[in-house]
Scaffold this motif. Structure first.
Motif, PDB file in Angstrom:
ATOM      1  N   ASP A 104       0.796  -1.320  -0.109  1.00 21.17           N
ATOM      2  CA  ASP A 104      -0.109   0.042   0.020  1.00 21.17           C
ATOM      3  C   ASP A 104       0.626   1.245   0.052  1.00 21.17           C
ATOM      4  OD1 ASP A 104      -2.416  -1.462  -0.128  1.00 21.17           O
ATOM      5  OD2 ASP A 104      -2.590  -1.390   2.178  1.00 21.17           O
ATOM      6  N   ARG A 107       1.930   1.633  -3.464  1.00 24.42           N
ATOM      7  CA  ARG A 107       0.768   2.144  -4.305  1.00 24.42           C
ATOM      8  C   ARG A 107       0.562   3.657  -4.134  1.00 24.42           C
ATOM      9  NH1 ARG A 107      -4.813   0.043  -3.826  1.00 24.42           N
ATOM     10  NH2 ARG A 107      -4.663  -0.216  -1.477  1.00 24.42           N
ATOM     11  N   TRP A 111       0.818   6.736  -6.827  1.00 24.79           N
ATOM     12  CA  TRP A 111      -0.156   7.809  -7.119  1.00 24.79           C
ATOM     13  C   TRP A 111       0.387   9.028  -7.092  1.00 24.79           C
ATOM     14  CZ3 TRP A 111      -3.742   4.602  -3.253  1.00 24.79           C
ATOM     15  CH2 TRP A 111      -4.361   3.442  -4.027  1.00 24.79           C
ATOM     16  N   ASP A 155      -9.476  11.274  -1.464  1.00 24.09           N
ATOM     17  CA  ASP A 155      -8.953  10.528  -2.536  1.00 24.09           C
ATOM     18  C   ASP A 155      -8.366   9.342  -2.295  1.00 24.09           C
ATOM     19  OD1 ASP A 155      -9.087  10.243  -5.380  1.00 24.09           O
ATOM     20  OD2 ASP A 155      -6.803  10.918  -5.025  1.00 24.09           O
ATOM     21  N   ARG A 159      -9.131   5.350  -2.374  1.00 27.48           N
ATOM     22  CA  ARG A 159      -8.063   4.539  -3.460  1.00 27.48           C
ATOM     23  C   ARG A 159      -7.481   3.313  -2.488  1.00 27.48           C
ATOM     24  NH1 ARG A 159      -5.271   8.586  -7.134  1.00 27.48           N
ATOM     25  NH2 ARG A 159      -4.704   6.839  -8.575  1.00 27.48           N
ATOM     26  N   THR A 162      -9.488   0.057  -2.206  1.00 30.80           N
ATOM     27  CA  THR A 162      -9.676  -0.634  -3.418  1.00 30.80           C
ATOM     28  C   THR A 162      -8.314  -1.337  -3.753  1.00 30.80           C
ATOM     29  OG1 THR A 162      -8.760   0.852  -5.031  1.00 30.80           O
ATOM     30  CG2 THR A 162     -11.308   1.068  -4.157  1.00 30.80           C
ATOM     31  N   ASP A 163      -8.585  -2.367  -4.653  1.00 32.11           N
ATOM     32  CA  ASP A 163      -7.416  -3.171  -5.189  1.00 32.11           C
ATOM     33  C   ASP A 163      -6.511  -2.364  -6.250  1.00 32.11           C
ATOM     34  OD1 ASP A 163      -7.568  -5.002  -3.305  1.00 32.11           O
ATOM     35  OD2 ASP A 163      -8.898  -6.376  -4.425  1.00 32.11           O
ATOM     36  N   GLU A 164      -6.998  -0.931  -6.505  1.00 31.41           N
ATOM     37  CA  GLU A 164      -6.245  -0.236  -7.611  1.00 31.41           C
ATOM     38  C   GLU A 164      -4.681  -0.431  -7.591  1.00 31.41           C
ATOM     39  OE1 GLU A 164      -5.749   4.433  -8.971  1.00 31.41           O
ATOM     40  OE2 GLU A 164      -7.269   3.843  -7.471  1.00 31.41           O
ATOM     41  N   ASP A 165      -4.108  -0.904  -8.436  1.00 27.31           N
ATOM     42  CA  ASP A 165      -2.894  -0.856  -8.830  1.00 27.31           C
ATOM     43  C   ASP A 165      -1.905  -1.876  -8.103  1.00 27.31           C
ATOM     44  OD1 ASP A 165      -2.704   1.027 -10.839  1.00 27.31           O
ATOM     45  OD2 ASP A 165      -2.487   2.685  -9.637  1.00 27.31           O
ATOM     46  N   GLU A 167      -1.882  -5.118  -8.523  1.00 26.91           N
ATOM     47  CA  GLU A 167      -1.469  -5.946  -9.502  1.00 26.91           C
ATOM     48  C   GLU A 167      -0.192  -5.341 -10.245  1.00 26.91           C
ATOM     49  OE1 GLU A 167      -3.047  -8.427 -13.459  1.00 26.91           O
ATOM     50  OE2 GLU A 167      -4.308  -8.330 -11.614  1.00 26.91           O
TER      51      GLU A 167
END
Length: 221
Positions: A104, A107, A111, A155, A159, A162-165, A167
């Motif tokens: 995380d 991530r 971002w 924001d 994010r 979620t599982d955004e990015d 992978e």
């Protein structure tokens, strides 16, 4: 009039790696020594402890698993604490109570790229962890880091839920490992020359100048 081509520097590191904390300061000092060399820095993910679950584990359990005992790590930590201090950084090993999985964190750093704030976010996460004993397994700690450098807290909070990015980051970290990077920090210059370890600023500055000159000489041919 010809322009100097920026040197790409990919820095493969992890936010819970103390030598990465020190190495970040040293590469920044190196760049200050070569202000005439244009560079483009990319922060690349690495999982120092890929076996740690997403929720993290107790710090004592981690030290016992990795170093044999908490006391064994104390013997190692002294040298790292001193090295950090010499760079104007603070590392308080005893303040860290939980060992996180860092996906995380990576991530969030990814971002922050869109705002040009990857380095600032990375620095803030490292300060929260090494200096303040912050729990990086808690999303609110990451949200705080984001807000501290001027990113939108709401924001980021959404994010992170979620599982955004996930992978993407996992794939990037695997790519680094597949390329043979096993120790961090690793500095990759122009995608082909790698320097491993938290090297002195002077050595990194020489490498930056040398590789930049080579890249631009090739471009001029």
């Amino acid at each position: 009039m010809s322009t100097v081509k920026p040197l790409q520097i990919d820095i493969v590191s992890d936010v819970v790696c103390p030598w990465c904390y020190i190495g970040k300061r040293r590469i920044e000092n190196a760049l200050a020594l070569v202000p005439d060399v244009p560079v483009h820095v990319n922060w690349r993910p690495f999982f120092l402890n890929p076996w740690i679950p997403r929720e993290g584990i107790d710090r004592s359990t981690y030290l016992e698993t990795k170093f044999g005992s908490v006391e064994a790590y104390k013997g190692i930590a002294g040298r790292v604490v001193d090295a950090a201090e010499q760079e104007g950084l603070t590392y308080r090993p005893d303040s860290v109570k939980r060992q996180p999985n860092t996906i995380d964190c990576h991530r969030l750093i990814h971002w922050a790229e869109a705002s040009g704030k990857s380095a600032e976010v990375k620095q803030r996460l490292m300060e929260l962890y090494f200096r303040d004993g912050g729990d990086l397994t808690q999303s609110e700690t990451l949200v705080q880091a984001a807000a501290d450098v001027g990113l939108d807290a709401d924001d980021i909070r959404k994010r992170l839920a979620t599982d955004e990015d996930v992978e993407l980051i996992s794939g990037n970290a695997k790519e680094a490992a597949d390329k043979g990077i096993s120790g961090v920090p690793t500095f990759v210059f122009a995608g082909k020359y790698a320097v491993s370890g938290a090297q002195d600023a002077e050595k990194l500055a020489r490498a930056i100048r040398q590789v930049s000159a080579e890249v631009n000489a090739e471009a001029a041919e």
